[in-house]
Design a protein around this motif. Structure first.
Motif, PDB file in Angstrom:
ATOM      1  N   GLN A  10     -27.997-103.018   2.972  1.00  0.00           N
ATOM      2  CA  GLN A  10     -28.536-101.914   1.994  1.00  0.00           C
ATOM      3  C   GLN A  10     -27.886-102.411   0.642  1.00  0.00           C
ATOM      4  OE1 GLN A  10     -30.303 -99.545   3.653  1.00  0.00           O
ATOM      5  NE2 GLN A  10     -29.882-100.638   5.379  1.00  0.00           N
ATOM      6  N   LYS A  11     -28.627-103.029  -0.145  1.00  0.00           N
ATOM      7  CA  LYS A  11     -28.361-103.466  -1.293  1.00  0.00           C
ATOM      8  C   LYS A  11     -27.968-102.566  -2.265  1.00  0.00           C
ATOM      9  CE  LYS A  11     -29.035-107.490   0.152  1.00  0.00           C
ATOM     10  NZ  LYS A  11     -27.869-108.595   0.629  1.00  0.00           N
ATOM     11  N   LEU A  12     -28.603-101.116  -2.444  1.00  0.00           N
ATOM     12  CA  LEU A  12     -28.587-100.178  -3.056  1.00  0.00           C
ATOM     13  C   LEU A  12     -26.969 -99.503  -2.827  1.00  0.00           C
ATOM     14  CD1 LEU A  12     -31.771 -98.545  -4.074  1.00  0.00           C
ATOM     15  CD2 LEU A  12     -30.440-100.007  -5.430  1.00  0.00           C
ATOM     16  N   ALA A  29     -24.266-101.609  -3.932  1.00  0.00           N
ATOM     17  CA  ALA A  29     -23.998-101.429  -5.613  1.00  0.00           C
ATOM     18  C   ALA A  29     -23.167-100.143  -5.681  1.00  0.00           C
ATOM     19  CB  ALA A  29     -25.260-101.588  -6.030  1.00  0.00           C
ATOM     20  N   ALA A  30     -23.664 -98.998  -5.117  1.00  0.00           N
ATOM     21  CA  ALA A  30     -23.004 -97.739  -5.144  1.00  0.00           C
ATOM     22  C   ALA A  30     -21.708 -97.973  -4.691  1.00  0.00           C
ATOM     23  CB  ALA A  30     -23.840 -96.697  -4.328  1.00  0.00           C
ATOM     24  N   ALA A  40     -24.439 -92.666  -7.652  1.00  0.00           N
ATOM     25  CA  ALA A  40     -23.681 -93.665  -6.824  1.00  0.00           C
ATOM     26  C   ALA A  40     -23.192 -92.864  -5.418  1.00  0.00           C
ATOM     27  CB  ALA A  40     -22.308 -94.176  -7.498  1.00  0.00           C
ATOM     28  N   LEU A  54     -26.545 -92.594  -3.552  1.00  0.00           N
ATOM     29  CA  LEU A  54     -27.309 -93.919  -2.987  1.00  0.00           C
ATOM     30  C   LEU A  54     -26.139 -94.332  -1.943  1.00  0.00           C
ATOM     31  CD1 LEU A  54     -28.219 -95.734  -6.509  1.00  0.00           C
ATOM     32  CD2 LEU A  54     -29.743 -94.553  -4.630  1.00  0.00           C
ATOM     33  N   ASP A  63     -27.236 -92.450   1.238  1.00  0.00           N
ATOM     34  CA  ASP A  63     -28.490 -93.110   1.707  1.00  0.00           C
ATOM     35  C   ASP A  63     -28.059 -94.371   2.603  1.00  0.00           C
ATOM     36  OD1 ASP A  63     -30.033 -90.878   0.786  1.00  0.00           O
ATOM     37  OD2 ASP A  63     -30.347 -92.158  -1.019  1.00  0.00           O
ATOM     38  N   GLY A  64     -27.168 -95.282   1.895  1.00  0.00           N
ATOM     39  CA  GLY A  64     -26.822 -96.376   2.905  1.00  0.00           C
ATOM     40  C   GLY A  64     -26.218 -96.076   4.137  1.00  0.00           C
TER      41      GLY A  64
END
Length: 299
Positions: free
Chosen positions: A34-36, A39-40, A281, A284, A287-288
């Motif tokens: 989960q790239k986002l 990042a979050a 953040a 996201l 979500d991840g």
């Protein structure tokens, strides 16, 4: 024929999780996709670090006024400019991270614990108790969250500690409904029926067998609710019901800078960006977590 069967089995074994692979490693492997979400997570770790050492690294005192640099735009000396009292905006944003995170996490933690206890017992026992709990939640859901928080603050009085309780009370019915739904789905499972047949006490069944099954969905919702709690707390401070001056809280900073939007927009811009980035953040990251905890995803 035997060679083809062996090759198919080998291929299936290569695609399936490694033997003895722990659930935690499977979760980490899914989350790393989960790239986002990653990042979050990095952004949140930076915010948590700032909340811990912010007072040590902030270039200026966040509450001490300096009337020689009123409403100074961003510069090398003040990277985010100064506010109407000459206070460094960067220092106030950094120190405000600790306040906003403490309010968000603290309120959601209180609400989730109370909501989990009520949701588990209501879903497990059912009957009139369950009906009373759900009708009470329906009444609370009938009012917008910010109005509930304002009403609670009107009763308790303004202040940051009362904001925590106001947001926590608003969060309780959300967790009750989620945990109750998961409990209803789990309490009729075969292993729960077997535990009852063995004479295991209800409290042990609830906490040792049902609660672990609700933990993943509760954790995802917990993470995503923190962003909402921070936004509601900032809204209350913006209205003058939360943090009181000169406390460097993002909502209060945003409220103080709204009258300078034309002459010094940086006073409101940077606290607003801090709220936006933090809430985004957490959403996201939630979500991840949801995707990583979803067992339907094939490794």
């Amino acid at each position: 024929m035997s060679q083809s069967v062996t090759s198919v089995s080998t291929a299936q074994g290569a695609l399936s999780p490694a033997a003895g692979d722990s659930p935690f490693r499977q979760f980490v492997r899914r989350f790393l996709r989960q790239k986002l979400g990653i990042a979050a997570f990095v952004v949140l770790m930076i915010l948590f670090l700032l909340s811990l050492i912010g007072s040590a690294i902030s270039p200026y005192d966040p509450v001490k006024p300096d009337y020689n640099v009123l409403l100074m735009p961003p510069s090398a000396e003040h990277l985010m400019g100064t506010d109407e009292f000459g206070r460094d905006v960067l220092s106030r944003v950094i120190n405000g991270a600790r306040i906003s995170l403490a309010v968000g996490i603290g309120s959601v933690l209180i609400g989730s614990v109370i909501g989990a206890v009520i949701g588990l017992t209501a879903g497990y026992y059912g009957g009139r108790y369950d009906s009373l709990v759900m009708r009470s939640c329906d009444v609370m859901f009938a009012f917008p969250g910010i109005l509930q928080a304002i009403a609670i603050i009107a009763i308790l009085g303004p202040g940051l500690s009362n904001v925590v309780w106001a947001v926590a009370i608003y969060t309780i019915p959300q967790f009750i409904r989620i945990i109750r739904g998961s409990t209803l789905a789990l309490k009729n499972m075969m292993y729960i029926e077997a535990a009852r047949a063995m004479g295991i006490p209800d409290w042990s069944i609830i906490w040792k067998h049902i609660f672990p099954g609700t933990f993943s969905i509760a954790m995802v919702y917990f993470t995503m609710r923190i962003g909402t709690a921070i936004l509601i707390a900032a809204s209350l401070s913006f209205l003058g019901l939360g943090a009181q001056p000169p406390m460097p809280e993002w909502g209060a900073m945003l409220s103080g800078g709204r009258q300078y939007l034309m002459s010094a927009p940086h006073v409101a811009l940077f606290p607003g960006l801090a709220i936006l980035i933090t809430c985004l953040a957490f959403n996201l990251f939630g979500d991840g977590l949801r995707d990583a905890l979803d067992r339907k995803i094939i490794d």
